[in-house]
Design a protein around this motif. Structure first.
Motif, PDB file in Angstrom:
ATOM      1  N   LYS A   1      37.015   9.187  40.195  1.00 58.51           N
ATOM      2  CA  LYS A   1      36.282   8.047  40.769  1.00 58.51           C
ATOM      3  C   LYS A   1      34.822   8.032  40.307  1.00 58.51           C
ATOM      4  CE  LYS A   1      35.762   5.798  45.249  1.00 58.51           C
ATOM      5  NZ  LYS A   1      34.355   5.518  45.352  1.00 58.51           N
ATOM      6  N   ASP A   2      34.376   6.864  39.916  1.00 60.86           N
ATOM      7  CA  ASP A   2      32.980   6.628  39.506  1.00 60.86           C
ATOM      8  C   ASP A   2      32.571   7.344  38.224  1.00 60.86           C
ATOM      9  OD1 ASP A   2      32.395   4.829  41.507  1.00 60.86           O
ATOM     10  OD2 ASP A   2      31.869   6.402  42.946  1.00 60.86           O
ATOM     11  N   THR A   3      33.511   7.915  37.503  1.00 56.13           N
ATOM     12  CA  THR A   3      33.157   8.525  36.220  1.00 56.13           C
ATOM     13  C   THR A   3      33.132   7.420  35.165  1.00 56.13           C
ATOM     14  OG1 THR A   3      34.229  10.587  36.871  1.00 56.13           O
ATOM     15  CG2 THR A   3      33.850  10.265  34.520  1.00 56.13           C
ATOM     16  N   ASN A   4      31.984   7.267  34.507  1.00 55.65           N
ATOM     17  CA  ASN A   4      31.864   6.248  33.462  1.00 55.65           C
ATOM     18  C   ASN A   4      30.773   6.654  32.470  1.00 55.65           C
ATOM     19  OD1 ASN A   4      29.278   5.292  34.509  1.00 55.65           O
ATOM     20  ND2 ASN A   4      30.454   4.350  36.169  1.00 55.65           N
ATOM     21  N   GLU A   5      30.476   5.768  31.526  1.00 51.64           N
ATOM     22  CA  GLU A   5      29.534   6.096  30.451  1.00 51.64           C
ATOM     23  C   GLU A   5      28.138   6.424  30.968  1.00 51.64           C
ATOM     24  OE1 GLU A   5      31.749   3.775  30.369  1.00 51.64           O
ATOM     25  OE2 GLU A   5      32.861   3.976  28.483  1.00 51.64           O
TER      26      GLU A   5
ATOM     27  N   SER B   1      41.601  10.908  42.992  1.00 49.13           N
ATOM     28  CA  SER B   1      42.356  11.056  41.739  1.00 49.13           C
ATOM     29  C   SER B   1      41.566  11.949  40.791  1.00 49.13           C
ATOM     30  CB  SER B   1      42.636   9.692  41.113  1.00 49.13           C
ATOM     31  OG  SER B   1      41.431   8.993  40.900  1.00 49.13           O
ATOM     32  N   ARG B   2      42.269  12.614  39.895  1.00 48.82           N
ATOM     33  CA  ARG B   2      41.658  13.717  39.137  1.00 48.82           C
ATOM     34  C   ARG B   2      41.978  13.668  37.660  1.00 48.82           C
ATOM     35  NH1 ARG B   2      38.733  17.856  42.147  1.00 48.82           N
ATOM     36  NH2 ARG B   2      38.971  17.232  44.311  1.00 48.82           N
TER      37      ARG B   2
ATOM     38  N   TRP C   1      40.252   3.811  36.973  1.00 46.77           N
ATOM     39  CA  TRP C   1      39.931   4.213  38.344  1.00 46.77           C
ATOM     40  C   TRP C   1      38.708   3.437  38.796  1.00 46.77           C
ATOM     41  CZ3 TRP C   1      40.129   7.702  34.188  1.00 46.77           C
ATOM     42  CH2 TRP C   1      38.902   7.988  33.590  1.00 46.77           C
ATOM     43  N   GLU C   2      38.480   3.359  40.086  1.00 49.25           N
ATOM     44  CA  GLU C   2      37.331   2.642  40.624  1.00 49.25           C
ATOM     45  C   GLU C   2      36.049   3.255  40.048  1.00 49.25           C
ATOM     46  OE1 GLU C   2      40.169   2.772  42.318  1.00 49.25           O
ATOM     47  OE2 GLU C   2      40.242   0.574  42.516  1.00 49.25           O
TER      48      GLU C   2
END
Ligand code: OXD
Ligand code: MN
Length: 621
Positions: free
Chosen positions: A326-330, A401-402, A362-363
């Motif tokens: 969750k919340d993992t992004n560039e 989620s992982r 994912w969100e």
């Protein structure tokens, strides 16, 4: 090569064929194969990964998520660690603490054996020998374990998260010295998760170095090498042996490219305080030419004093990252995205999955979900396009989620991450998510005050859900769910281990999450810019800056903190470097109540508390 045991098969031949020579391990496998009633036994290690992946794909347990990436869903009621069902059991009632949920092993052993008896009938029991340390580490004797699991996906996770293979158990100086971890999944649909009749038990028999987990295949409950061994068992071992600390800490290195000097920082953050993002952080663009940040680990560090140079050394015992998607992004964590790129053999769990393209989402991955819904299923397997009106705003991915990926895939993995000695620690930091009171950074040079700060660490309860708004849910050293022995003894052990170091690390408390009380905006930009207060801390340690003394530690002056190129208003900068003594005074009363729960807390910790309280009182007067 598979090492199988059919019902009439010969276990000894299976173990021989697998090259498993340690007779204590063989005896242990034999005992639990019989008790759980497993139909087949298979010894697996890293070399078996490709075959296990193929078998799991063929069985429909995992799916392709693009080239060299995989995806699994878990049972819908089995998606997180269960703290209420997690227990530390020993023979000695004096081992009971406030948070370790202690029960006598004489009560727990039969309970677990009853649940596990015959519960793997018809299944394969995978034998996963592993090492929770870089090979050759002085802490290796505490790092050896064997997980038995009746779930193939769990074996795949273990291979990513620990060094796995028979070579780690075959030639032990003390062949019987390994952690015995047994994982039996159970009938997930009939375990009453979260009800009064809950059947699950996750028990660490710490004085027997045995871990018996029943009733989940979720990573946090089922990867016994990671949390149960790496934290609960290891912290107990570290205390019982007097040799080391095992903590839920991230570990990074910072190199000044101009001077060639490298520092190492480790530290603890309660869940949802951005520990993985910090651990994987890169230098901000304007400091890139000067500083390089290296990743060692995002979740566990074992710390010991080296007898030769008297410094504290830390290792990351893990071999992978079990990160929250969750919340993992560039922006938040580009290195995490790099570590799950095609070809990394990453295993995603419970994210959203596109069955046509193999894409995952994912969100927070992108600001809005993919516009073309075709092929997209949510983490429960439901087609997004077929969601009812009532369900249409539900998250696509589970919030927990992982992604599970090997350390080697992390783009800025430290060059010396396998160094058996570990790396010397310059600073130990603690940080929670706090909307007011906690400044950006406050440094602590006194050992007892540093340990006191760790013991009073907490994360803010979010409105209504977890308690009173703005009050901390204390999470000592971020170890609340992993405490294995009493907190008073834990504090004393910290004072003893770090106190024995000739060269002491500096402590600090950090907070990236202060908000404006009026409009709620974050006062500090966070993410890569978090390197700046850490650089200030290292300079303070080296005597290059002096900071400003306050009752709760040393904070940077506005001139000392390098904010060149940072988008921050002067009034916000001023605020994040200020101490609100009135607000702190309220917190001190709560701290006192929190610490009073711990029997036998060392007098040095109480003295530290009093010093801070008195200094604050003098300011308020
Ligand atoms: C945790 C984890 O649950 O690291 O803390 O997965
Ligand atoms: Mn963790």
């Amino acid at each position: 090569m598979a090492h199988l045991l059919d019902p009439a098969g010969d276990l000894e031949t299976t173990l021989d064929d697998a090259g498993l020579k340690n007779s204590s391990v063989r005896e242990y496998v034999r005992h639990w194969a019989e008790l759980t009633g497993a139909q087949r036994v298979e010894v697996v290690g890293a070399a078996d990964d490709a075959r296990l992946i193929e078998e799991s794909l063929a069985a429909g347990e995992i799916q392709h998520a693009g080239a060299g990436r995989y995806y699994a869903r878990s049972y819908a009621k089995d998606t997180a660690r269960s703290e209420e069902r997690t227990i530390v059991a020993t023979a000695n009632p004096a081992d009971a603490g406030v948070y370790n949920n202690w029960h006598p092993s004489s009560k727990m052993r039969p309970l677990l054996e009853d649940r596990m008896r015959g519960a793997s009938a018809g299944k394969t029991m995978y034998v996963v020998p592993y090492l929770m340390a870089p090979p050759g580490s002085p802490l290796e004797p505490y790092a050896v374990g064997v997980e038995l699991t009746d779930h193939r996906t769990v074996a795949l996770h273990m291979i990513r998260m620990a060094r796995c293979g028979v070579e780690y158990v075959n030639d032990l100086a003390e062949p019987e010295k390994f952690v015995r971890g047994v994982h039996v999944t159970g009938d997930l649909e009939n375990l009453g998760q979260g009800t009064p009749g809950d059947q699950r038990y996750f028990v660490t028999f710490a004085d027997e170095r045995t871990i018996l987990h029943f009733g989940s295949s979720y990573g946090g409950n089922a990867l016994l090498g990671k949390i149960a061994h790496g934290l609960r068992q290891a912290s107990y071992d570290g205390w019982a042996s007097g040799e080391f600390l095992a903590e839920q800490f991230m570990l990074i290195g910072v190199t000044d490219k101009q001077t060639g000097r490298t520092w190492h920082i480790c530290g603890g953050f309660p869940s949802a305080s951005g520990k993985t993002n910090l651990a994987m952080m890169l230098a901000p663009d304007s400091l890139r030419d000067r500083y390089h940040v290296e990743f060692y680990g995002d979740d566990i560090a074992w710390l010991r004093v080296d007898p030769e140079d008297g410094k504290i050394y830390a290792i990351n015992p893990e071999f992978g990252v079990f990160g929250v998607a969750k919340d993992t992004n560039e922006v938040t964590n580009p290195t995490a995205l790099g570590s799950v790129a095609p070809g990394t053999h990453v295993l995603f769990t419970n994210v959203a999955y596109n069955e046509h393209t193999g894409d995952v989402w994912w969100e927070g991955r992108t600001p809005v979900p993919p516009a073309d819904l075709s092929g997209w299923r949510d983490w429960t397997g439901q087609l997004i396009s077929e969601r009812s009106e009532a369900d249409k705003d539900k998250p696509w991915a589970h919030p927990n989620s992982r992604f599970t990926t090997s350390l080697r895939n992390v783009p800025n993995i430290a060059r010396d991450f396998e160094n058996p000695k570990g790396v010397p620690i310059d600073a130990i930091i603690f940080g929670g998510r706090t909307r007011d009171r906690e400044p950006l950074i406050r440094a602590i040079t006194d050992l007892a005050e540093g340990v006191y700060d760790g013991l009073t660490l907490g994360a803010e309860a979010t409105f209504a859900a977890e308690g009173v708004d703005g009050q901390l849910r204390y999470d000592p050293m971020s170890m609340r769910p992993f405490m294995s022995y009493p907190e008073g003894a834990y504090a004393a052990h910290w004072l003893r281990i770090i106190g024995a170091a000739k060269v002491k690390p500096i402590f600090a408390h950090v907070n990236w999450f202060q908000r404006d009380p009026d409009d709620g905006h974050f006062l500090w930009p966070g993410y890569r810019e978090n390197l700046r207060p850490l650089l200030w801390l290292l300079k303070l340690k080296d005597g290059e800056v002096q900071g400003r003394r306050t009752p709760v530690g040393i904070v940077p002056t506005e001139e000392e903190l390098d904010v060149g190129g940072v988008d921050i208003k002067p009034e916000d900068l001023h605020k994040v470097l200020s101490i609100d003594s009135d607000r702190w005074t309220v917190e001190m009363t709560r701290r006192e109540q929190h610490l009073a729960k711990f029997d036998g807390l060392p007098e040095e910790i109480w003295a530290a508390h009093r010093r801070v309280a008195e200094a604050l009182a003098a300011e308020v007067d």
